[in-house]
Write a protein that holds these residues in place. Sequence first.
Motif, PDB file in Angstrom:
ATOM      1  N   ILE A 194      49.030  43.798 -26.882  1.00 30.98           N
ATOM      2  CA  ILE A 194      48.361  43.117 -25.939  1.00 30.98           C
ATOM      3  C   ILE A 194      48.076  41.758 -26.264  1.00 30.98           C
ATOM      4  CG2 ILE A 194      46.329  44.268 -26.184  1.00 30.98           C
ATOM      5  CD1 ILE A 194      45.802  43.787 -23.343  1.00 30.98           C
ATOM      6  N   PRO A 220      47.595  40.365 -20.322  1.00 33.57           N
ATOM      7  CA  PRO A 220      46.251  40.411 -19.898  1.00 33.57           C
ATOM      8  C   PRO A 220      45.928  40.447 -18.313  1.00 33.57           C
ATOM      9  CG  PRO A 220      46.775  38.475 -20.770  1.00 33.57           C
ATOM     10  CD  PRO A 220      48.102  39.284 -20.734  1.00 33.57           C
ATOM     11  N   GLY A 221      44.734  40.968 -17.770  1.00 35.64           N
ATOM     12  CA  GLY A 221      44.402  40.865 -16.655  1.00 35.64           C
ATOM     13  C   GLY A 221      43.514  39.525 -16.382  1.00 35.64           C
ATOM     14  N   THR A 230      41.640  44.689 -14.838  1.00 33.98           N
ATOM     15  CA  THR A 230      42.740  45.072 -15.703  1.00 33.98           C
ATOM     16  C   THR A 230      43.643  45.475 -14.771  1.00 33.98           C
ATOM     17  OG1 THR A 230      42.126  47.335 -15.811  1.00 33.98           O
ATOM     18  CG2 THR A 230      41.012  45.859 -17.350  1.00 33.98           C
ATOM     19  N   HIS A 231      45.080  45.864 -15.179  1.00 34.73           N
ATOM     20  CA  HIS A 231      45.856  46.550 -14.324  1.00 34.73           C
ATOM     21  C   HIS A 231      45.789  48.022 -13.745  1.00 34.73           C
ATOM     22  CE1 HIS A 231      47.940  43.061 -15.460  1.00 34.73           C
ATOM     23  NE2 HIS A 231      48.232  43.417 -16.558  1.00 34.73           N
ATOM     24  N   LYS A 232      44.669  48.524 -14.326  1.00 32.61           N
ATOM     25  CA  LYS A 232      44.095  49.994 -14.052  1.00 32.61           C
ATOM     26  C   LYS A 232      42.817  49.837 -13.240  1.00 32.61           C
ATOM     27  CE  LYS A 232      47.062  51.955 -17.705  1.00 32.61           C
ATOM     28  NZ  LYS A 232      46.951  52.573 -19.040  1.00 32.61           N
ATOM     29  N   GLN A 257      41.004  45.974 -21.873  1.00 33.83           N
ATOM     30  CA  GLN A 257      42.377  46.360 -21.732  1.00 33.83           C
ATOM     31  C   GLN A 257      43.098  47.273 -23.077  1.00 33.83           C
ATOM     32  OE1 GLN A 257      44.227  42.805 -19.487  1.00 33.83           O
ATOM     33  NE2 GLN A 257      45.303  44.427 -19.199  1.00 33.83           N
ATOM     34  N   GLU A 260      41.382  50.749 -22.755  1.00 34.80           N
ATOM     35  CA  GLU A 260      42.223  51.693 -21.713  1.00 34.80           C
ATOM     36  C   GLU A 260      43.352  52.383 -22.565  1.00 34.80           C
ATOM     37  OE1 GLU A 260      41.529  49.472 -17.557  1.00 34.80           O
ATOM     38  OE2 GLU A 260      43.395  49.156 -18.922  1.00 34.80           O
TER      39      GLU A 260
END
Length: 419
Positions: A194, A220-221, A230-232, A257, A260
Amino acid sequence: MATGYSDRLLNLPRYSELGHKAIRPGVDGVSRLLEAMGNPHHKFASVHVAGTNGKGSVASMISAIGQVAGYRTGLYTSPHLLHLSERIRINGIAVSDQWMDRALDRYASLFSALQPTFFEAMTALSFLYFSELSVDLAVVETGLGGRLDATNILQPKLSVITKIDLDHTQTLGNTLTAITHEKAGIIKKNTPVIAATGYSFTQKIAHHVASSVGAPWIEPGQVINGHLHTHKHVYELPEDLRPSGAHQAENALLAVQSSEILFPEILHDPSLVYRGLSKVRELTGLRARLETLNEFPLTILDVAHNPAGISAALNYVPSTGTVYLLLSLMKDKDLAGVAQALIRHRSLKIFLCELALRRAYSTTQIADTFRQSALDVAGSGPVATMWNDVQSQATKSDTILICGSHFLAEAFLKVYSHY
């Protein structure tokens, strides 16, 4: 048993004293040390963090979140501020003098035979410590670069790359493209990466490196209105990471991130993230990253040491009152670039601090460059003298910012502790 491990290690070739002459590029030196120690770096999981600005903060944030999530977390960072032991921690507790003395005694003949650099020795000892004390995960920050860094012997669970800017150009190259390739050298086959490198073209370079070696890429978010997207999940940021322009919020996003992936528990209990980010200093010993030492006048200590980092630190301070800047710089820094970064900000009163290091610019050299740019150099001299001068002038509505070098942060903290 021999004592004084700090002196024994500090007598080895050090970058802080010799600059690039103290660097032995590549992992051959540390590999020989680790092989003789039984390859301790194969006995724990790790995450590897590289970048120009923010890598120490990101590494410490990952460690803090891991601890709150219940992991026994090792942390290897550099440089230290007040004592060598700060570089090697488990759950925030620095390695003991006794362990370091015993380890150096045990491997005295090995060190004598192989003649490692200071950084090679510290890296090998940190990995030995993490192995012997059975960490669940070691968060390891690179020294310089990445591709040829001693820490790059690791086969981590995750590679992380923070903001990239021009720094250490004599060693890493004088373009962002060259430096990005050096930092991206930590990317490993089949190991997720990342990156938040700060520029679209450096991001593309890192992505290309990841693709070329078969490393899964994670984008990255975003930081939006005091929350990490974030993506989650969406996570709340602690108040001290929220101010407009605070680069620590971007560092927090990268750390979260990463966490996670490393600590899946946080997806079921997002409050772990908030608790970890709220206690980074307490859990990891991280200091001098936009550290508030006093409220009136607001006094901030930061280790920003290149144009981008110093500009980011100045963006953090309030827009009211006068900013008193205590500054020193090493000779491998872009002095003209720092001057340009300071010009872009509103009126500053600059106090240049003398450091007794061969690598440091003299206050005269800095003053000459700054005055050519019409910057207000209000004084120069020893750190204690400059601190006293600023204290006598600053009002409660002003801001005092101390930055420019880890070595200034160290010297300032020694002075500040006497008040």
